[in-house]
Design an enzyme around this catalytic site. Structure first.
Site, PDB file in Angstrom:
ATOM      1  CB  SER A  59      31.064  26.156  64.092  1.00 17.74           C
ATOM      2  OG  SER A  59      29.925  26.977  63.959  1.00 17.74           O
ATOM      3  CG  ASN A  60      28.636  28.631  68.265  1.00 22.55           C
ATOM      4  OD1 ASN A  60      27.428  28.691  68.067  1.00 22.55           O
ATOM      5  ND2 ASN A  60      29.455  29.614  67.931  1.00 22.55           N
ATOM      6  N   PRO A  61      26.952  25.321  68.464  1.00 23.86           N
ATOM      7  CG  PRO A  61      26.301  23.993  70.260  1.00 23.86           C
ATOM      8  CD  PRO A  61      27.228  25.081  69.881  1.00 23.86           C
TER       9      PRO A  61
END
Ligand code: C5P
Length: 223
Positions: free
Chosen positions: A29-31
Site C-alpha cells: 500500500s502507500n501512505p
C-alpha cells in the site's frame, strides 16, 4: 459562504490508498490519507453537488452528506468507479492507486521460508485511462505526484488518460501532499500549459479545482 453553483451536479471522487493483498494478512500500500479527496467532497457538497466517494482504507471520517463506497484493492476501486461513472458529471481521481498487485493472492498466510523471498507483481489497470476513454461531456481531473520533470510528465498523463487537467503535487515538500493538511499544486493541461497555485489548505485547493472543473464543464456544454 460558498456559492451554490453545483446544485444538480454529480461529483464522483476516488480517494485514499489501495491495498494489494499478498496473503490474508499482508498487503502492498502507500501512505495516502484520503484528505485531498475528502476535501474535494466537502467543497462540492457545500456548493450543492451530490457526491459519491469511492474510498480505499482511510482513518478520517467522510463529510456528512456524501455517499461512501468503501473498497480495498485497485480492482475493486475500478469496479466501483465504473459502476458510478454513468451517473457522474465531474470525476476527480485523488486516489493513490497501487501500480501493481500480486500475480497470485495466497489464501493462507505465507510462512517464512528463506532469506530471499520474491513476489511476482502484475500491473493494475489504469482506472483514470479507462474512464477517460468514454469521457463524453464529463470533466475528468487526475492527480499526479512527481519528483522531477513534473509539468511535462503531468501533461503527458493528461493527454494519455484523456483528463481535462492534472493536479500536480510534490511528495517531498514539507506539510503538503501525503497526509498533510496543506497542499501545493500545479494545474497542468493536456497542451502543456499550467497554472501554479501557492501552498494552501486542501480545502482551498479543492475550491480552485472545482472552479476550474466548472469552467471546463460550461465550455463543453456550449460546444
Ligand atoms: O500514478 P499516476 O501518476 O499515473 O496517476 C495519475 C492519475 O491516474 C491519478 O489521478 C490516479 O488516481 C490515476 N490512476 C488510476 N489508476 C491507476 C494509476 C493511477 O486511476 N492504476
Amino acid at each position: 459562504f460558498a456559492p451554490k453553483d453545483m446544485v444538480g451536479r454529480k461529483v464522483l471522487i476516488s480517494a485514499g490508498p489501495t491495498r494489494e493483498y499478498l496473503d490474508p494478512v499482508r498487503f502492498i500500500s502507500n501512505p495516502s490519507s484520503g484528505k485531498m479527496g475528502f476535501a474535494v467532497a466537502e467543497e462540492a457538497l457545500s456548493r450543492g453537488a451530490e457526491v459519491v466517494i469511492v474510498s480505499g482504507p482511510v482513518s478520517i471520517s467522510a463529510p456528512v452528506g456524501a455517499t461512501v463506497v468503501p473498497v480495498e484493492s485497485a480492482m475493486q476501486m475500478r469496479d466501483a468507479m465504473e459502476a458510478h461513472f454513468e451517473w457522474s458529471d465531474v470525476v476527480v481521481m485523488t486516489a493513490a492507486v497501487a501500480d501493481y498487485r500480486a500475480a497470485e493472492q495466497k489464501n493462507e498466510k505465507q510462512a517464512k521460508v528463506s532469506e530471499h523471498f520474491t513476489i511476482e507483481l502484475v500491473p493494475n489497470p489504469d482506472i483514470l485511462s479507462g474512464l477517460g476513454s468514454k469521457k463524453g461531456n464529463r470533466v475528468l481531473v487526475g492527480f499526479a505526484m512527481e519528483t522531477h520533470a513534473g509539468v511535462e510528465r503531468a501533461a503527458g498523463k493528461a493527454r494519455r488518460k484523456n483528463a481535462d487537467f492534472i493536479c500536480l503535487n510534490y511528495p517531498t515538500r514539507e506539510g503538503t501532499a501525503f497526509g498533510g493538511d496543506d497542499n501545493q499544486v500545479t494545474f497542468v493541461f493536456p497542451d502543456g500549459t499550467f497554472q501554479d497555485l501557492p501552498r494552501m489548505s486542501k480545502r482551498e485547493v479543492a475550491e480552485h479545482l472545482l472552479d476550474e472543473a466548472l469552467k471546463r464543464m460550461q465550455w463543453a456544454i456550449q460546444q
